[in-house]
Design an enzyme around this catalytic site. Structure first.
Site, short mmCIF file in Angstrom:
data_model
loop_
_atom_site.label_atom_id
_atom_site.label_comp_id
_atom_site.label_asym_id
_atom_site.label_seq_id
_atom_site.Cartn_x
_atom_site.Cartn_y
_atom_site.Cartn_z
N SER A 112 0.83 -1.20 0.00
CA SER A 112 0.00 0.00 0.00
C SER A 112 0.87 1.25 0.00
O SER A 112 1.65 1.48 0.93
CB SER A 112 -0.92 0.02 1.23
OG SER A 112 -1.45 1.32 1.39
N ASP A 136 -6.14 0.82 -8.93
CA ASP A 136 -7.36 1.63 -9.07
C ASP A 136 -8.10 1.36 -10.38
O ASP A 136 -9.17 1.92 -10.62
CB ASP A 136 -6.99 3.12 -9.00
CG ASP A 136 -6.61 3.53 -7.58
OD1 ASP A 136 -7.04 2.84 -6.64
OD2 ASP A 136 -5.90 4.53 -7.43
N ARG A 189 -14.82 5.90 -9.31
CA ARG A 189 -14.38 4.99 -10.38
C ARG A 189 -15.48 4.03 -10.81
O ARG A 189 -15.48 3.53 -11.93
CB ARG A 189 -13.12 4.24 -9.94
CG ARG A 189 -11.97 5.20 -9.61
CD ARG A 189 -10.62 4.54 -9.61
NE ARG A 189 -9.65 5.33 -8.86
CZ ARG A 189 -9.04 6.41 -9.32
NH1 ARG A 189 -9.28 6.85 -10.54
NH2 ARG A 189 -8.18 7.08 -8.57
C1 S3P Z 1 -2.93 5.92 -3.59
C2 S3P Z 1 -2.66 4.61 -3.32
C3 S3P Z 1 -3.59 3.52 -3.57
C4 S3P Z 1 -4.77 3.94 -4.45
C5 S3P Z 1 -5.28 5.29 -4.10
C6 S3P Z 1 -4.20 6.33 -4.21
C7 S3P Z 1 -1.92 6.94 -3.26
O1 S3P Z 1 -4.08 3.04 -2.32
O2 S3P Z 1 -5.79 2.98 -4.38
O3 S3P Z 1 -6.34 5.65 -4.97
O4 S3P Z 1 -2.01 8.07 -3.76
O5 S3P Z 1 -1.01 6.63 -2.50
P1 S3P Z 1 -3.26 1.90 -1.53
O6 S3P Z 1 -1.89 2.34 -1.53
O7 S3P Z 1 -3.81 1.85 -0.15
O8 S3P Z 1 -3.50 0.65 -2.29
#
Ligand code: S3P
Length: 437
Positions: free
Chosen positions: A169, A317, A391
Site C-alpha cells: 500500500s 485503481d 471509479r
Molecule cells: C494511492 C494509493 C492507492 C490507491 C489510491 C491512491 C496513493 O491506495 O488505491 O487511490 O495516492 O497513494 P493503496 O496504496 O492503499 O492501495
C-alpha cells in the site's frame, strides 16, 4: 438531490483528449511543498474534490498557498505550524486521510480528521497501528475514521523503525515515511509487491535522504527539505477510462498527451495489451522524476485473461474499468488475491459484479477476486448506483456506451468530481452520448 448520468449506447471516441493531473502526485506535491524551505510552484495540479481537501488541510495549519500565474499553484513552504482550529474534513479521500495523519503526527500537530460516508467505513488500523508502534498517539474509533492525533513532542523520542507491510500500500508506506521525515532516525519499510513510488521520487526531489532497494525503502530522517517546482503529469488512472472505452467501442481512435507512465502505475497498459488492445506509447519523456508519454488507443477485439498477482498493485485503481473491458472480451477473465479491492471507496468486487450481472454479463464473485465471462452488455431498467465511488461511476458510464442498444441511468455521480471533475464533458466531447441531470 443526487445527480445522474444518462448514457446512450453507441457513438465512437475520436480525437485528442485532455486528461487532468495525477491525483496521487497532486496530494504529495502540496504536502511536500508546504513543509519545504522556500517557495515551490506546482503546475498541472489536479483541482478535484480530494486534492482540494489536502489543500485546505495545509492551509488549516497555517501554510500560505496562493494562485500563481497560468493556473499554477504557489506554495510558500513554512516550518512553523498552528494547531487547526477545527476538525479537518477530507471528504472521500483515503490518500488525504492516510498521508495527512502521518504528516501531522511527524510535525507534532494535534488534529482530528474525518471524512464522508464512504471514507468513514474504510480501514484505518493499517496506518494507526504502525504510527502507534513508532510512538505517536493516534486514535481511531474501532479502526475507522475519525482519527485523532494527540501531539506530545514524541518526535524526540522516536527510535529507528522497521516495518514489513502485510499488504502492499502506497498510502501506508507514505504515511510512515511522512511521519519519519523530521526525526533523527532510520526508517525501513518493505512490501510484498511494489506499490506506487511517487512519494519516494518526490522525497528525493525535495532533498530527503531516501534509498530504494527492490521492494524496500529506507529513509534517514532529519534532513531539511528544500523548495522544488513540480510538473504534475496527466493521471493514468483517469486515462484508463478512455483507454478501455476506445478499445471496446468500434471505430474509436484517441490520443492522450503527457500521461504519467511510471512503472509502478502502468499495470493497466500491460493488462489491456495482454487482452489484445491496440495501444501505442509515443514520445516517451521525463517530466521531473516521473515519466510521461502520449498514449494512442484504437479499437481492437479483446480476449479474457488470467490477471497475474504482480499487476494487482500496479493497476490497483483500474480494476472497475478493467472489469468492463473483461465484460466485452472473448472468454473468461480471472482475478484472485485482490481482496484489497473490497476496501476502496466501495467494495469494487461486489459492486461491479452486481452491476455487470444486471447488464447481462456472467460474473462469479470470490472473496478475493472475480471471474467475468465476456458477452453482450445490455441495458437494465434499474437505475444503477455509484455507491459513493467515482471509479464505479466512470466505469459504468463506459459500460453503458458499449451496450448493444438503449440507455442507462446512473445515480450518485457527483462523486466523479473527487478525481475527474470534467469527466462527463471530456467524454461527451470525445463522442460519448452522456448527459448530466
Ligand atoms: C494511492 C494509493 C492507492 C490507491 C489510491 C491512491 C496513493 O491506495 O488505491 O487511490 O495516492 O497513494 P493503496 O496504496 O492503499 O492501495
Amino acid at each position: 438531490m443526487s445527480k445522474h448520468f444518462v448514457i446512450e449506447s453507441g457513438g465512437k471516441l475520436r480525437g485528442e483528449i485532455k486528461i487532468p493531473g495525477d491525483k496521487s502526485i497532486s496530494h504529495r506535491a502540496i504536502m511536500l511543498a508546504s513543509i519545504a524551505q522556500g517557495n515551490s510552484q506546482i503546475n498541472g495540479l489536479l483541482r478535484s474534490g480530494d486534492v482540494l481537501c489536502t489543500l485546505a488541510a495545509m492551509r488549516a495549519i497555517g501554510v500560505h498557498i496562493e494562485e500563481g500565474t497560468d493556473g499554477a499553484l504557489l506554495v510558500h513552504g513554512t516550518q512553523s505550524y498552528r494547531t487547526p482550529l477545527e476538525p479537518i474534513y477530507v471528504g472521500n479521500s483515503g490518500t488525504a486521510m492516510r498521508l495527512l495523519v502521518g504528516l501531522f503526527a511527524g510535525l507534532n500537530i494535534s488534529a482530528k480528521f474525518y471524512g464522508d460516508e464512504s471514507l468513514s467505513t474504510r480501514p484505518m488500523k493499517r496506518v494507526t497501528d504502525p504510527l502507534c508502534s513508532m510512538g505517536f498517539i493516534v486514535k481511531s474509533s474501532e479502526g475507522t475514521a475519525p482519527l485523532i492525533i494527540e501531539s506530545q513532542n514524541q518526535i524526540e523520542d522516536l527510535n529507528d523503525f522497521n516495518y514489513s507491510m502485510p499488504i502492499s500500500s502506497a498510502q501506508v508506506k507514505s504515511c510512515i515515511l511522512l511521519a519519519s521525515l523530521f526525526s533523527q532516525t532510520r526508517t525501513t519499510i518493505s512490501e510484498p509487491f511494489k506499490s506506487r513510488n511517487h512519494t519516494e521520487l518526490m522525497f528525493k526531489d525535495f532533498g530527503a535522504d531516501i534509498r530504494v532497494k527492490g521492494n524496500e525503502v529506507t529513509l534517514v530522517g532529519g534532513k531539511k527539505l528544500l523548495a522544488h517546482d513540480v510538473q504534475v503529469p496527466s493521471d493514468i488512472s483517469s486515462a484508463s477510462f478512455f483507454m478501455v472505452a476506445a478499445s471496446i467501442i468500434p471505430d474509436s481512435d484517441i490520443t492522450m498527451k503527457r500521461v504519467g507512465i511510471n512503472s509502478t502505475r502502468d499495470g493497466i497498459i500491460h493488462l489491456l495489451k495482454k487482452m489484445g488492445a491496440d495501444i501505442s506509447i509515443e514520445n516517451k519523456r521525463h517530466c521531473g522524476s516521473e515519466i510521461v508519454a502520449d498514449i494512442r488507443v484504437r479499437s481492437a477485439p479483446l480476449n479474457g485473461i488470467m490477471i497475474e498477482n504482480q499487476y494487482i498493485s500496479l493497476a490497483i485503481d483500474e480494476f472497475p474499468i478493467l472489469f468492463v473491458a473483461a465484460a466485452c472480451a472473448k472468454g473468461k477473465t480471472k482475478l484472485r488475491n485482490a481482496s484489497e479491492l473490497r476496501t476502496k471507496e466501495s467494495d469494487r468486487i461486489a459492486i461491479m459484479a452486481q452491476a455487470l450481472q444486471k447488464m447481462n454479463i456472467k460474473t462469479t464473485e470470490y472473496e478475493d477476486g472475480i471471474d467475468i465471462i465476456g458477452g453482450t452488455l445490455k441495458p437494465t431498467d434499474q437505475i444503477l448506483d455509484s455507491h459513493n465511488d467515482h471509479r464505479i461511476a466512470m466505469s459504468l458510464s463506459v459500460a453503458a456506451m458499449a451496450m448493444k442498444s438503449g440507455s442507462l441511468k446512473l445515480s450518485g455521480v457527483e462523486t466523479v468530481a473527487s478525481s475527474f471533475p470534467n469527466f462527463h464533458t471530456n467524454m461527451h466531447n470525445a463522442g460519448m452520448k452522456i448527459t448530466l441531470q
